[in-house]
Design a protein around this motif. Sequence first.
Motif, PDB file in Angstrom:
ATOM      1  N   TRP A 116      30.043  74.834-103.603  1.00  0.00           N
ATOM      2  CA  TRP A 116      29.503  73.667-102.658  1.00  0.00           C
ATOM      3  C   TRP A 116      29.935  73.700-101.332  1.00  0.00           C
ATOM      4  O   TRP A 116      29.294  73.752-100.180  1.00  0.00           O
ATOM      5  CB  TRP A 116      29.787  72.221-103.163  1.00  0.00           C
ATOM      6  CG  TRP A 116      29.236  71.121-102.051  1.00  0.00           C
ATOM      7  CD1 TRP A 116      30.234  70.779-101.244  1.00  0.00           C
ATOM      8  CD2 TRP A 116      28.206  70.599-102.410  1.00  0.00           C
ATOM      9  NE1 TRP A 116      29.292  69.942-100.293  1.00  0.00           N
ATOM     10  CE2 TRP A 116      28.148  69.645-101.031  1.00  0.00           C
ATOM     11  CE3 TRP A 116      26.975  70.749-102.873  1.00  0.00           C
ATOM     12  CZ2 TRP A 116      26.982  69.065-100.612  1.00  0.00           C
ATOM     13  CZ3 TRP A 116      25.952  69.902-102.577  1.00  0.00           C
ATOM     14  CH2 TRP A 116      25.783  69.267-101.630  1.00  0.00           C
ATOM     15  N   PHE A 142      18.347  71.306 -95.703  1.00  0.00           N
ATOM     16  CA  PHE A 142      19.497  71.402 -96.711  1.00  0.00           C
ATOM     17  C   PHE A 142      19.201  71.351 -98.107  1.00  0.00           C
ATOM     18  O   PHE A 142      19.092  70.423 -98.694  1.00  0.00           O
ATOM     19  CB  PHE A 142      20.593  70.494 -96.123  1.00  0.00           C
ATOM     20  CG  PHE A 142      21.899  70.639 -97.285  1.00  0.00           C
ATOM     21  CD1 PHE A 142      22.312  72.078 -97.312  1.00  0.00           C
ATOM     22  CD2 PHE A 142      22.421  69.807 -97.876  1.00  0.00           C
ATOM     23  CE1 PHE A 142      23.539  72.281 -98.165  1.00  0.00           C
ATOM     24  CE2 PHE A 142      23.729  70.109 -98.639  1.00  0.00           C
ATOM     25  CZ  PHE A 142      24.099  71.389 -98.652  1.00  0.00           C
ATOM     26  N   SER A 143      18.835  72.403 -98.408  1.00  0.00           N
ATOM     27  CA  SER A 143      18.651  72.513-100.086  1.00  0.00           C
ATOM     28  C   SER A 143      19.483  73.401-100.603  1.00  0.00           C
ATOM     29  O   SER A 143      19.384  74.481-100.469  1.00  0.00           O
ATOM     30  CB  SER A 143      16.952  73.273-100.005  1.00  0.00           C
ATOM     31  OG  SER A 143      16.799  73.480-101.587  1.00  0.00           O
ATOM     32  N   PRO A 144      20.459  72.698-101.281  1.00  0.00           N
ATOM     33  CA  PRO A 144      21.498  73.674-101.784  1.00  0.00           C
ATOM     34  C   PRO A 144      21.189  74.948-102.390  1.00  0.00           C
ATOM     35  O   PRO A 144      22.061  75.822-102.476  1.00  0.00           O
ATOM     36  CB  PRO A 144      22.441  72.450-102.492  1.00  0.00           C
ATOM     37  CG  PRO A 144      22.076  71.260-101.898  1.00  0.00           C
ATOM     38  CD  PRO A 144      20.552  71.289-101.534  1.00  0.00           C
ATOM     39  N   GLU A 195      27.646  74.143 -97.895  1.00  0.00           N
ATOM     40  CA  GLU A 195      27.581  73.306 -96.616  1.00  0.00           C
ATOM     41  C   GLU A 195      28.171  73.781 -95.450  1.00  0.00           C
ATOM     42  O   GLU A 195      27.515  73.741 -94.333  1.00  0.00           O
ATOM     43  CB  GLU A 195      28.542  72.296 -97.157  1.00  0.00           C
ATOM     44  CG  GLU A 195      28.863  71.257 -96.027  1.00  0.00           C
ATOM     45  CD  GLU A 195      27.469  70.099 -96.096  1.00  0.00           C
ATOM     46  OE1 GLU A 195      26.837  69.887 -97.153  1.00  0.00           O
ATOM     47  OE2 GLU A 195      27.655  69.187 -95.323  1.00  0.00           O
ATOM     48  N   ASP A 215      13.773  68.777-102.333  1.00  0.00           N
ATOM     49  CA  ASP A 215      14.661  68.921-101.006  1.00  0.00           C
ATOM     50  C   ASP A 215      13.930  68.687-100.029  1.00  0.00           C
ATOM     51  O   ASP A 215      14.706  68.330 -98.821  1.00  0.00           O
ATOM     52  CB  ASP A 215      15.416  70.267-101.470  1.00  0.00           C
ATOM     53  CG  ASP A 215      16.616  70.153-102.619  1.00  0.00           C
ATOM     54  OD1 ASP A 215      17.141  69.147-102.939  1.00  0.00           O
ATOM     55  OD2 ASP A 215      16.932  71.350-102.913  1.00  0.00           O
ATOM     56  N   ASP A 216      13.005  69.262 -99.889  1.00  0.00           N
ATOM     57  CA  ASP A 216      12.224  68.966 -98.617  1.00  0.00           C
ATOM     58  C   ASP A 216      12.090  67.391 -98.377  1.00  0.00           C
ATOM     59  O   ASP A 216      12.118  67.181 -96.925  1.00  0.00           O
ATOM     60  CB  ASP A 216      10.912  69.649 -98.492  1.00  0.00           C
ATOM     61  CG  ASP A 216      11.153  71.318 -98.918  1.00  0.00           C
ATOM     62  OD1 ASP A 216      11.710  71.959 -98.029  1.00  0.00           O
ATOM     63  OD2 ASP A 216      10.634  72.026 -99.547  1.00  0.00           O
ATOM     64  N   SER A 237      27.471  64.468 -97.941  1.00  0.00           N
ATOM     65  CA  SER A 237      26.388  65.105 -98.282  1.00  0.00           C
ATOM     66  C   SER A 237      26.278  65.437 -99.904  1.00  0.00           C
ATOM     67  O   SER A 237      25.193  65.412-100.487  1.00  0.00           O
ATOM     68  CB  SER A 237      26.179  66.537 -97.477  1.00  0.00           C
ATOM     69  OG  SER A 237      27.499  67.049 -97.566  1.00  0.00           O
ATOM     70  N   ASP A 252      15.345  65.923 -97.139  1.00  0.00           N
ATOM     71  CA  ASP A 252      15.648  66.256 -95.793  1.00  0.00           C
ATOM     72  C   ASP A 252      15.249  65.394 -94.685  1.00  0.00           C
ATOM     73  O   ASP A 252      15.697  65.494 -93.803  1.00  0.00           O
ATOM     74  CB  ASP A 252      15.331  67.705 -95.478  1.00  0.00           C
ATOM     75  CG  ASP A 252      16.078  68.599 -94.324  1.00  0.00           C
ATOM     76  OD1 ASP A 252      17.289  68.540 -94.591  1.00  0.00           O
ATOM     77  OD2 ASP A 252      15.274  68.647 -93.280  1.00  0.00           O
ATOM     78  N   TRP A 284      33.192  72.847-106.488  1.00  0.00           N
ATOM     79  CA  TRP A 284      33.753  72.788-104.908  1.00  0.00           C
ATOM     80  C   TRP A 284      33.880  73.974-103.997  1.00  0.00           C
ATOM     81  O   TRP A 284      33.413  73.832-102.900  1.00  0.00           O
ATOM     82  CB  TRP A 284      34.971  71.654-104.899  1.00  0.00           C
ATOM     83  CG  TRP A 284      34.193  70.543-105.725  1.00  0.00           C
ATOM     84  CD1 TRP A 284      34.869  70.045-106.564  1.00  0.00           C
ATOM     85  CD2 TRP A 284      33.065  69.516-105.268  1.00  0.00           C
ATOM     86  NE1 TRP A 284      34.275  68.602-107.061  1.00  0.00           N
ATOM     87  CE2 TRP A 284      33.090  68.337-106.415  1.00  0.00           C
ATOM     88  CE3 TRP A 284      32.003  69.540-104.205  1.00  0.00           C
ATOM     89  CZ2 TRP A 284      32.163  67.651-106.316  1.00  0.00           C
ATOM     90  CZ3 TRP A 284      31.146  68.524-104.532  1.00  0.00           C
ATOM     91  CH2 TRP A 284      31.213  67.737-105.327  1.00  0.00           C
ATOM     92  N   VAL A 317      23.423  64.165-102.855  1.00  0.00           N
ATOM     93  CA  VAL A 317      22.608  64.691-104.096  1.00  0.00           C
ATOM     94  C   VAL A 317      22.810  63.780-105.400  1.00  0.00           C
ATOM     95  O   VAL A 317      21.509  63.708-105.863  1.00  0.00           O
ATOM     96  CB  VAL A 317      23.466  66.240-104.483  1.00  0.00           C
ATOM     97  CG1 VAL A 317      22.814  66.596-105.648  1.00  0.00           C
ATOM     98  CG2 VAL A 317      23.143  66.958-103.324  1.00  0.00           C
TER      99      VAL A 317
END
Lengths: 82, 233
Positions: free
Chosen positions: B50, B69-71, B54, A61-62, A41, A65, B47, A45
């Motif tokens: 991150w 999942f928009s970090p 996650e 990000d949408d 994951s 996804d 990390w 990015v």
Amino acid sequence: MEKSEIFEKVVKILTPYVKSQEALEGVSPETHILDDLKVNSARLVDVVLEFEDAFDIEIDDDDVDKVETVGNAVELIEAKIG
Amino acid sequence: MIGNDIVDLSDPESSRDACHSRFDRRVFRAEEGRSLSTDYSDVQIRWILWSAKEAAYKAARRVSAGVVFSPARFVVDLDRSLCGAVWCGTRRWPVRVRIDGDCVHAVVNGDETTAGTLSGVRRLTAAELRDPSEVVRRFALASIGAELGVAISELRIEKVDRIPQLVLAGSVGHVELSLSHHGAYAGFACRNPRIDAAARISRRIAVRKAARSHDAPHASISYPSRAVQGDLR
């Protein structure tokens, strides 16, 4: 840009991040990026950022996804570049 | 709700320059990591944050499969002991991150006040690196089996919508389980299986008694507030 050309560029961008060479050898639009190619994951990015650079687009990000397969990525990019 | 994530800092893809130049800007907010010890390097902080994001995402997916999942939307707020929370909107996900040598392991338990967490980390052997997904499953089953005092054959892992869950043979329902592997490390976290298993066994006994006596089924079980850390290295 032809869909096949986008597909080739997408696969080229994905290649350094792929953990399953076997899946890469048989890559198709149906290939799952996380489950089949084993791209993790965090690396996804990086892949998205490289898509943005290579195709001169912005991907939020949408949008990301909704991308599960290589074909999903190709369709998203095709829609973005018009 | 449980989630975990593991990062091997010695893996080449964890190195400072392995990420895209816009990675940090895309993923993190400026305020994240400010409260962390200055003893940590930039790479370690990257990390740590991150893994917390996650792990929180994995927990959030158990609530809603549609969560994106928009970090950057998962905002990490850790203290110097690497405990704290990940915020996603108004939802708070308690998190604890452990960093031990090259290994960063984040565990989120959204239900921390009512149930403990069993978690573990293991370094993989060279042979195990060929199939880390299988190794992490076996590791989790062995650890949970030992905790419950049951044979591994009594346990199995099922995936629903790509979310793993632990099923105890003969039991209805499941125990929340999160699996993760990266580089040379594998980790897992689950709701304390003793608590869930005890509740289920109690319910089964109650149902059997009720079937015999025609009484209404009931289960009386207390849920102690405790966290179990099973670091099995």
